[in-house]
Scaffold this motif. Structure first.
Motif, PDB file in Angstrom:
ATOM      1  N   HIS A  29      -4.763  -4.422  -4.362  1.00 16.91           N
ATOM      2  CA  HIS A  29      -3.507  -3.704  -4.665  1.00 16.91           C
ATOM      3  C   HIS A  29      -2.667  -4.498  -5.675  1.00 16.91           C
ATOM      4  O   HIS A  29      -2.079  -3.929  -6.589  1.00 16.91           O
ATOM      5  CB  HIS A  29      -2.678  -3.458  -3.400  1.00 16.91           C
ATOM      6  CG  HIS A  29      -3.284  -2.466  -2.450  1.00 16.91           C
ATOM      7  ND1 HIS A  29      -4.408  -2.748  -1.692  1.00 16.91           N
ATOM      8  CD2 HIS A  29      -2.933  -1.198  -2.131  1.00 16.91           C
ATOM      9  CE1 HIS A  29      -4.707  -1.692  -0.960  1.00 16.91           C
ATOM     10  NE2 HIS A  29      -3.840  -0.730  -1.198  1.00 16.91           N
ATOM     11  N   THR A  67       4.233  -0.099  -5.368  1.00 16.59           N
ATOM     12  CA  THR A  67       3.123   0.307  -4.514  1.00 16.59           C
ATOM     13  C   THR A  67       1.861   0.517  -5.343  1.00 16.59           C
ATOM     14  O   THR A  67       1.904   0.686  -6.555  1.00 16.59           O
ATOM     15  CB  THR A  67       3.429   1.638  -3.787  1.00 16.59           C
ATOM     16  OG1 THR A  67       3.614   2.660  -4.762  1.00 16.59           O
ATOM     17  CG2 THR A  67       4.670   1.522  -2.921  1.00 16.59           C
ATOM     18  N   SER A  81      -3.464   2.900   5.244  1.00 16.17           N
ATOM     19  CA  SER A  81      -4.019   2.218   4.074  1.00 16.17           C
ATOM     20  C   SER A  81      -5.492   1.982   4.292  1.00 16.17           C
ATOM     21  O   SER A  81      -5.940   1.777   5.429  1.00 16.17           O
ATOM     22  CB  SER A  81      -3.320   0.875   3.852  1.00 16.17           C
ATOM     23  OG  SER A  81      -4.001   0.144   2.851  1.00 16.17           O
ATOM     24  N   THR A  86      -1.971   2.808  -4.775  1.00 14.90           N
ATOM     25  CA  THR A  86      -2.682   3.734  -3.883  1.00 14.90           C
ATOM     26  C   THR A  86      -4.048   3.158  -3.506  1.00 14.90           C
ATOM     27  O   THR A  86      -4.540   2.206  -4.128  1.00 14.90           O
ATOM     28  CB  THR A  86      -2.919   5.081  -4.584  1.00 14.90           C
ATOM     29  OG1 THR A  86      -3.770   4.848  -5.728  1.00 14.90           O
ATOM     30  CG2 THR A  86      -1.615   5.709  -5.036  1.00 14.90           C
ATOM     31  N   ASP A  87      -4.688   3.771  -2.518  1.00 20.04           N
ATOM     32  CA  ASP A  87      -6.053   3.390  -2.147  1.00 20.04           C
ATOM     33  C   ASP A  87      -6.969   3.445  -3.364  1.00 20.04           C
ATOM     34  O   ASP A  87      -7.769   2.540  -3.599  1.00 20.04           O
ATOM     35  CB  ASP A  87      -6.617   4.358  -1.087  1.00 20.04           C
ATOM     36  CG  ASP A  87      -6.005   4.153   0.297  1.00 20.04           C
ATOM     37  OD1 ASP A  87      -5.176   3.236   0.468  1.00 20.04           O
ATOM     38  OD2 ASP A  87      -6.363   4.937   1.202  1.00 20.04           O
ATOM     39  N   GLU A  88      -6.854   4.522  -4.158  1.00 14.21           N
ATOM     40  CA  GLU A  88      -7.738   4.714  -5.315  1.00 14.21           C
ATOM     41  C   GLU A  88      -7.539   3.615  -6.348  1.00 14.21           C
ATOM     42  O   GLU A  88      -8.502   3.090  -6.907  1.00 14.21           O
ATOM     43  CB  GLU A  88      -7.486   6.085  -5.962  1.00 14.21           C
ATOM     44  CG  GLU A  88      -7.916   7.282  -5.133  1.00 14.21           C
ATOM     45  CD  GLU A  88      -7.043   7.496  -3.888  1.00 14.21           C
ATOM     46  OE1 GLU A  88      -5.823   7.178  -3.933  1.00 14.21           O
ATOM     47  OE2 GLU A  88      -7.578   7.962  -2.855  1.00 14.21           O
ATOM     48  N   GLU A  89      -6.269   3.267  -6.604  1.00 13.42           N
ATOM     49  CA  GLU A  89      -5.996   2.199  -7.578  1.00 13.42           C
ATOM     50  C   GLU A  89      -6.547   0.859  -7.096  1.00 13.42           C
ATOM     51  O   GLU A  89      -7.102   0.082  -7.878  1.00 13.42           O
ATOM     52  CB  GLU A  89      -4.484   2.100  -7.822  1.00 13.42           C
ATOM     53  CG  GLU A  89      -3.924   3.287  -8.592  1.00 13.42           C
ATOM     54  CD  GLU A  89      -2.399   3.295  -8.649  1.00 13.42           C
ATOM     55  OE1 GLU A  89      -1.877   3.679  -9.691  1.00 13.42           O
ATOM     56  OE2 GLU A  89      -1.743   2.930  -7.654  1.00 13.42           O
ATOM     57  N   ALA A 115       0.867  -1.179   0.000  1.00 11.08           N
ATOM     58  CA  ALA A 115       0.000   0.000   0.000  1.00 11.08           C
ATOM     59  C   ALA A 115       0.904   1.229   0.000  1.00 11.08           C
ATOM     60  O   ALA A 115       1.914   1.270   0.707  1.00 11.08           O
ATOM     61  CB  ALA A 115      -0.889  -0.004   1.234  1.00 11.08           C
ATOM     62  N   ALA A 116       0.541   2.245  -0.813  1.00  7.52           N
ATOM     63  CA  ALA A 116       1.410   3.423  -0.952  1.00  7.52           C
ATOM     64  C   ALA A 116       1.667   4.092   0.403  1.00  7.52           C
ATOM     65  O   ALA A 116       2.743   4.638   0.633  1.00  7.52           O
ATOM     66  CB  ALA A 116       0.800   4.403  -1.943  1.00  7.52           C
ATOM     67  N   GLY A 117       0.702   4.024   1.303  1.00  5.90           N
ATOM     68  CA  GLY A 117       0.853   4.670   2.606  1.00  5.90           C
ATOM     69  C   GLY A 117       1.446   3.765   3.677  1.00  5.90           C
ATOM     70  O   GLY A 117       1.499   4.132   4.848  1.00  5.90           O
TER      71      GLY A 117
END
Ligand SMILES: *Cc1c(COP(=O)(O)O)cnc(C)c1O
Length: 380
Positions: A343, A316, A289, A318-321, A255-257
């Motif tokens: 993800h 990574t 995330s 993102t949440d949106e992806e 996750a990006a975060g």
């Protein structure tokens, strides 16, 4: 705190724990080596996997999800309790029984490991205490109810970020206090040795099956194997099936975060040295995330080793992806994935590879409320 030399992956791994835990870790390691060498242990695990858990899980071609590619999904969402976590929980429960431990403590983030732990404790008549952050209890209400129905005690953890990091610290604290009677059933390939190795071995059934299945379906190995990485257990399980095939790319998606491998630094968290999200002073940073299962500032030491050696690559999403992939898989294949493997799906479809195996680590029922609330602003 002591550091032992056993169970290391290059500079990563080890045992960074209070002295009082060393005998328990040594007992566990001994018990694990004996169990692995014991034909009856392997036979019992195999019997449970097939008659209770639902192995082997299928490999599904996702034709409409990724037109022009051949993306296969390894369907751990179809495993009993809805995620790969049961592979590990079943193995550790059988091991705990061999060691004479009748009480299990576990931590949980998304609730899937708590459910898997509560399930195996019900199956074997073991006492079960699950630590869970209050924030995760809010996000994963149905899993809290499942655990209680299965007879587990769920203890809320109400400090810090009130998520997996603090729940793990509490579970370890409980274990230190009750180490004579209690087995700590860790939920991912993290923690002090021998846990990372033990969990990887119990999850490697995913990769062994997937390799056989893709060879049977396509007559060749995939160009890439893609899996999401929280602590890293579903990814290490599927990667292990292909580690000795250098032509197969191994791609972990964070996750990006919560990108402990992409944005982390070397540090110690929960008993092992690995790549962790931390500031310059080594203070562990908060992860963010939408998927509770990826919301963890650490990662299993073997992944840090595979990253450094170049055998695996880590990217990574993102949440949106992840949300877009979650919705698209539902609409194109009739499969609602968990947000964690969404993800992996997001990266798999834009990967420069034609034949790909994706670890579909779990199903999305637990995430419906969270995902729908996040998607709704689009009017989708
Ligand atoms: C717990 C969980 C994860 C993250 O854990 P790993 O140890 O990284 O596999 C991923 N997917 C699902 C469905 C989970 O429940």
């Amino acid at each position: 705190m002591t550091e032992a030399r056993v169970g290391s992956f290059g500079v990563y791994g080890g045992r960074f724990v209070p002295e009082t835990l060393i005998p328990a870790l040594e007992e566990l390691e001994r018990g694990w080596r004996e169990a692995l060498a014991d034909e009856r242990f392997r036979a019992e695990l195999h019997e449970l996997a097939t008659t209770y858990a639902g192995r082997p899980t299928p490999l599904t071609l996702a034709e409409r999800f990724a037109p022009g590619k051949r993306i296969y999904l390894k369907r751990e969402d179809l495993l009993h309790t809805g995620a790969h976590k049961l592979n590990n929980a079943l193995g550790q429960a059988v091991l705990a029984r061999r060691l004479g431990k009748r009480r299990i403590v576990a931590e949980t983030g998304a609730g899937q490991h708590g459910v898997a732990s509560a399930t195996v404790c019900a199956r074997f008549g073991l006492q079960c205490v699950v630590y869970m952050g209050e924030e995760d209890m809010r996000r994963q209400r149905p899993n809290v109810e499942r655990m209680r129905l299965l007879g587990a005690e769920v203890r809320a953890v109400d400090f810090g970020t009130r998520t997996l990091k603090e729940a793990t610290s509490e579970a370890i604290r409980d274990w230190i206090t009750n180490v004579e009677t209690t087995h700590y059933l860790i939920g991912s390939c993290v923690g002090p040795a021998p846990y990372p190795e033990l969990v990887a071995e119990l999850q490697s059934v995913i990769g062994r099956e997937a390799r056989e299945q893709v060879l049977a379906a396509e007559g060749r190995l995939p160009e890439a194997v893609v899996a999401c990485v929280g602590g890293g257990s579903n990814a290490i399980g599927i990667f292990h099936g292909f580690l000795d095939d250098p032509e197969v790319r191994l791609v972990g998606v964070e996750a990006a975060g919560a990108a402990s491998l992409r944005s982390g630094r070397t540090g110690v968290l929960h008993g092992a040295r690995s790549s962790v999200l931390a500031d310059e002073d080594g203070q562990i940073a908060d992860a963010h995330s939408i998927s509770a299962g990826l919301d963890y500032p650490g990662v299993g030491p073997e992944h840090a080793y595979l990253r450094d050696s170049g055998r695996a690559e880590y990217v990574t999403a993102t949440d949106e992806e992840a949300l877009a992939a979650f919705r698209d898989l539902a609409r194109t294949e009739g499969i609602i994935p968990a947000l964690e493997p969404a993800h992996a799906l997001a990266r798999a479809r834009d990967l420069d590879a034609e034949l790909v195996v994706v670890g579909l680590s779990g199903r999305g029922d637990k995430d419906l409320a969270e995902a729908l609330a996040a998607l709704r602003p689009d009017g989708k």
